[in-house]
Motif scaffolding. Structure first.
Motif, short mmCIF file in Angstrom:
data_model
loop_
_atom_site.label_atom_id
_atom_site.label_comp_id
_atom_site.label_asym_id
_atom_site.label_seq_id
_atom_site.Cartn_x
_atom_site.Cartn_y
_atom_site.Cartn_z
N ARG B 101 -8.42 2.59 -3.05
CA ARG B 101 -7.97 3.89 -2.47
C ARG B 101 -9.19 4.78 -2.21
O ARG B 101 -9.16 5.58 -1.55
CB ARG B 101 -7.07 4.70 -3.41
CG ARG B 101 -6.58 5.85 -2.92
CD ARG B 101 -5.58 6.59 -3.87
NE ARG B 101 -4.89 7.35 -3.17
CZ ARG B 101 -4.40 8.62 -3.60
NH1 ARG B 101 -4.24 8.91 -4.94
NH2 ARG B 101 -3.45 9.40 -2.66
N LEU B 105 -10.36 7.90 0.42
CA LEU B 105 -10.50 9.31 0.45
C LEU B 105 -11.94 9.87 0.55
O LEU B 105 -12.08 10.86 0.31
CB LEU B 105 -10.25 9.50 -1.17
CG LEU B 105 -8.66 9.37 -1.51
CD1 LEU B 105 -8.47 9.29 -3.18
CD2 LEU B 105 -7.97 10.63 -1.18
N VAL B 217 -4.30 16.98 0.05
CA VAL B 217 -5.10 15.85 0.10
C VAL B 217 -4.32 14.44 0.20
O VAL B 217 -3.01 14.23 -0.76
CB VAL B 217 -6.04 15.85 -1.09
CG1 VAL B 217 -6.61 14.29 -1.32
CG2 VAL B 217 -7.13 16.81 -1.08
N ASP B 218 -4.27 13.57 1.21
CA ASP B 218 -3.67 12.64 1.35
C ASP B 218 -2.24 12.70 1.68
O ASP B 218 -1.35 12.00 0.85
CB ASP B 218 -3.92 11.40 -0.04
CG ASP B 218 -4.21 10.16 0.79
OD1 ASP B 218 -4.05 10.07 2.02
OD2 ASP B 218 -4.37 9.13 -0.07
#
Lengths: 438, 404
Positions: B101, B105, B217-218
């Motif tokens: 991940r 990010l 975020v995300d």
């Protein structure tokens, strides 16, 4: 802000005597002769049954919204809808807006009239012998937090009857904006809280941790802010799967280390967002899509892992169970948990019955929540290491367990021996909890 | 032990793990998360000790496993922290979920992979299999040959990772056992120089979890309709573009470092005695030392052989590799790991692909050696050169330690 007072009407107690209308007419005109002068109208709904036309002093009043001249306003101090004769233009648009018949045109005075609760001493209530009319104080928490900004975007798409959406909105109202929210995969991001395709679902920093790493990711974030000398609340809004199964290691580690985190677990007993699969928090006997019912298997074969007890044994700074039926209790615990999370790990376990996954009508969520506590299926308590465990809603005379199990479709198949096993488990667990109580 | 010399920095005597720790300390990370695993443990022990004594001012997180190690560091980075950890073999496997991940990010960090062969058979010794299994995850992978190169590359790694045009995590890899525990002298750069080299840090300007800059975020991205598909492609393309750009940044950063320290490590591919060579071996990591000794001995015997050492393995430096390969007639690629799908070493097909992409094909033999700590001696490389010189390319790999 103080709590509002409000008139209540219980139709099932009303005998249609009309005393209230006479008292109102007298209070407002000096004479009880003309009942059309009353601002409360008791009308016959069907034979022997009555309804009241009465101003509800609505929070988002249609009469206020319809009024073109500003003559109707919501009084923030006492909660009443005030009518101002000086600015009223007699257009009667307010009467069209109100579905309760709470504001009507009075021909004898030539303008609209509505209930003003007689300045806090309503005449109608004093004369009501049946007890149908009451004058009550609304919940203080509504007034304390209702004015706080709802920090989630409107239009989150939780299932009908889901109380988790309601509860996360309450949580953020209380916690405020100085927060970072972790919403691991599950119903809470599933309803759109983190957002989709670049659009955010909340007005605060929010992110998708992995299902497995909510507590450790928040811990790293929190430690960094502590190092920078900034006080920021690190808040997890997780499901029971992410807490008790794959996320358990990171949760346990963070609790052991006393990371300054507030971890709220919304326990709907399984992976409801992905199609109602069982988690280790699923209760014994439950039908789920991975613990189906057939000739060979009859639902979940093991008891639920009791997460709040497990977290208590981590010696967390604060551990509590809560239910959306007892909101004052919930807010008190949220308060304590927030405070505790400044010095250690705080864990709040919220029981979140799921109409879609548990198979009960969406309109019954709150009833199920209440029955869950009143049948002792779950127990509300809180715990602090130096104080021990306190039962916050003891149920000495529990309702029969069967009344709870029968209300929920996922238990429909239970055989008597399965019911007996659940009973035994609940008794054992309650006895165990009592040993921790001070 | 510390000796003052005429060199710019102190000369210290350390093993590879301590050298990495010294490099990390010079880079001044904010948060270090640790979990022990062989052969990496002494690295995080050294860091923990430095934090305990105050030599390194960083937040030490003793978390309960590698999965949480990297997770905690992701949270820290999203709050603006420069972060570091190290792991090996099974620890890397357990870290895999947050590991894949991190590049998406676009969170820069440096993590040391103290490379170790993977289970099973149960083993605790060096080999590149762990790092090779994560070569397609979007991390930059740089392999070190010497203890000094470890120290230097850890510091350079931050400069690459945090470059605003890159913003990717960097693995600085050093071989378990040979490098992790191999003790040698090396130069400790001056703190002020390192501070000036790295400059001010900016970790979370693009994605932050900060109440002062609230953002999501995300959020979920993708699916078959609406804004999703093209948005997802933009994320992925941005990532691969940054990987491609990093080759130049890695070169620039190595050049800057060489100017400041006098140590010019080859940034992508090192050509050793290659200019008039007829054949060469492609190496990775600490094996290169023995391979170079072998090369020197063969040169003394009049044989025209050379070495092509890969430093930057991901992104794969296709042009630099093709330039090196163009100088020889045949090549052998020595891997310390296997590619189960190709019955060869993984770097072997990287080299084949680099040739194909560059419009030529030359005989290219796959050698697999040094698994689970097996020795890679001069004589092993001599045999490899002999096989390449013969010009035959067997269908499968040559297992260098099969008859040891």
């Amino acid at each position: 802000m103080s709590a509002y007072n409000s008139l209540t009407y219980n139709a099932s107690l009303c005998i249609g005597c009309g005393e209230c209308m006479m008292a109102c007419a007298k209070a407002k005109t000096g004479s009880a002769d003309d009942l059309s002068q009353s601002r409360i109208k008791i009308v016959v709904a069907e034979e022997g049954k009555y309804e009241a036309a009465l101003c509800r002093q609505c929070g988002d009043a249609k009469c206020v919204m319809n009024c073109p001249s500003g003559a109707l306003t919501k009084n923030q101090a006492n909660g009443l809808i005030d009518w101002n004769a000086d600015t009223c233009v007699n257009c009667l648009l307010c009467t069209v807006g109100c579905v309760y018949g709470g504001i009507t045109f009075e021909a004898s005075v030539g303008h609209v009239a509505k209930c003003d609760t007689c300045g806090g001493d309503p005449a109608c209530v004093k004369v009501c012998k049946s007890g149908a009319l009451g004058y009550v104080t609304t919940a203080a928490i509504y007034n304390d937090y209702g004015k706080e900004e709802d920090l989630f975007a409107p239009g989150l798409a939780a299932c009908q009857g889901c109380n988790s959406e309601l509860m996360i909105r309450h949580v953020l109202r209380k916690v405020g904006k100085n927060v970072v929210v972790a919403a691991p995969p599950g119903c809470i991001p599933g309803m759109g809280t983190v957002g989709y395709n670049g659009k955010a679902g909340a007005k605060v920093p929010i992110f998708h941790p992995l299902l497995t790493n909510t507590a450790s990711m928040l811990a790293g974030l929190k430690r960094t802010y502590e190092r920078q000398g900034r006080e920021v609340t690190a808040l997890a809004l997780a499901g029971d799967g992410g807490a008790s199964d794959v996320g358990f290691q990171s949760l346990s580690g963070a609790a052991e280390r006393g990371e300054r985190i507030l971890f709220i677990c919304f326990d709907n007993e399984g992976y409801m967002n992905t199609g109602m699969q069982a988690s280790s928090a699923t209760s014994f006997g439950s039908w789920t899509s991975t613990t189906p019912v057939g000739d060979k298997l009859q639902g979940k074969r093991t008891d639920a892992k009791n997460m709040p007890m497990v977290m208590m044994m981590h010696n967390a700074a604060y551990v509590a169970t809560a239910s959306s039926v007892y909101m004052e209790d919930f807010y008190e615990k949220l308060d304590k948990a927030l405070e505790a999370s400044k010095k250690g790990f705080a864990y709040l376990h919220l029981y979140a019955p799921c109409p879609s996954g548990w198979r009960f009508p969406a309109g019954l969520t709150i009833d199920i929540c209440r029955l869950m506590v009143e049948s002792n299926f779950v127990t509300l308590w809180d715990y602090e290491p130096d104080r021990g465990l306190v039962f916050t809603h003891p149920t000495d005379k529990p309702k029969p367990l069967e009344s709870y199990l029968k209300a929920i479709g996922k238990y429909r198949h239970l055989a008597q021996e399965q019911v007996d096993r659940i009973k035994k488990l609940l008794e054992d667990r309650l006895a165990m909890l009592k040993r921790f109580a001070r | 032990m510390t000796v003052q010399t005429k060199a710019k920095g102190k000369i210290i005597v350390v093993d590879g793990n301590e050298a990495a720790a010294k490099g990390v300390a010079l880079a001044r990370p904010d948060v270090v998360a640790v979990y022990p695993i062989t052969p990496q443990s002494s690295l995080v022990e050294a860091l923990s000790a430095m934090i305990a004594t105050g030599e390194l001012d960083a937040e030490l997180m003793n978390v309960e496993g590698e999965h949480s190690v990297l997770s905690a560091l992701q949270g820290a980075a999203l709050a603006g922290a420069r972060t570091y950890t190290a792991t090996s073999g099974p620890g890397l496997a357990f870290m895999f979920e947050p590991y894949i991940r991190q590049p998406g990010l676009r969170l820069p960090m440096v993590a040391s992979l103290v490379t170790r062969d993977t289970l099973t058979p149960q083993c605790v010794w060096g080999g590149h299999q762990d790092a090779m299994l994560v070569r397609e995850c979007g991390w930059i992978h740089m392999y070190c040959e010497t203890v000094q190169e470890i120290l230097d590359t850890v510091i350079m790694g931050y400069k690459v990772a945090e470059h605003p045009e890159i913003m990717l995590p960097v693995n600085v890899n050093h071989d378990g056992n040979y490098l992790s525990f191999g003790v040698t002298s090396c130069e400790l750069p001056d703190q002020a120089m390192v501070d000036d080299f790295l400059g001010p840090k900016s970790i979370n300007w693009h994605a932050a979890l900060d109440p002062e800059r609230p953002m999501s975020v995300d959020p979920l991205t993708g699916n078959a309709g609406g804004a999703g598909p093209s948005m997802f492609v933009r994320y992925r393309k941005g990532q691969t573009d940054a990987m491609a750009r990093s080759l130049q940044v890695i070169c620039d950063v190595h050049a800057d470092w060489a100017k400041r320290t006098g140590r010019a490590h080859a940034p992508l591919v090192e050509e050793y005695r290659l200019d008039d060579a007829e054949i060469a071996l492609v190496t990775l990591g600490s094996m290169t030392g023995a391979a170079k000794d072998c090369c020197d001995a063969l040169r003394d015997a009049g044989k025209r052989v050379g070495i092509i050492k890969v430093k930057t393995y991901r992104p794969f430096p296709v042009q630099a590799m093709a330039r090196a390969l163009s100088k020889v007639k045949a090549v052998g690629v020595v891997d310390r790991s296997v590619s189960y799908g190709w019955n060869s070493g993984p770097m072997h097909h990287d080299v084949l692909a680099a040739m194909a992409k560059s419009g030529f094909v030359k005989p290219c033999v796959s050698f697999i050696g040094g698994l689970a700590g097996a020795d890679m001696t001069q004589s092993h490389f001599e045999r490899a050169f002999d096989i390449v010189a013969k010009g035959d390319v067997p269908p499968g790999p040559i297992w260098m330690n099969e008859k040891d």
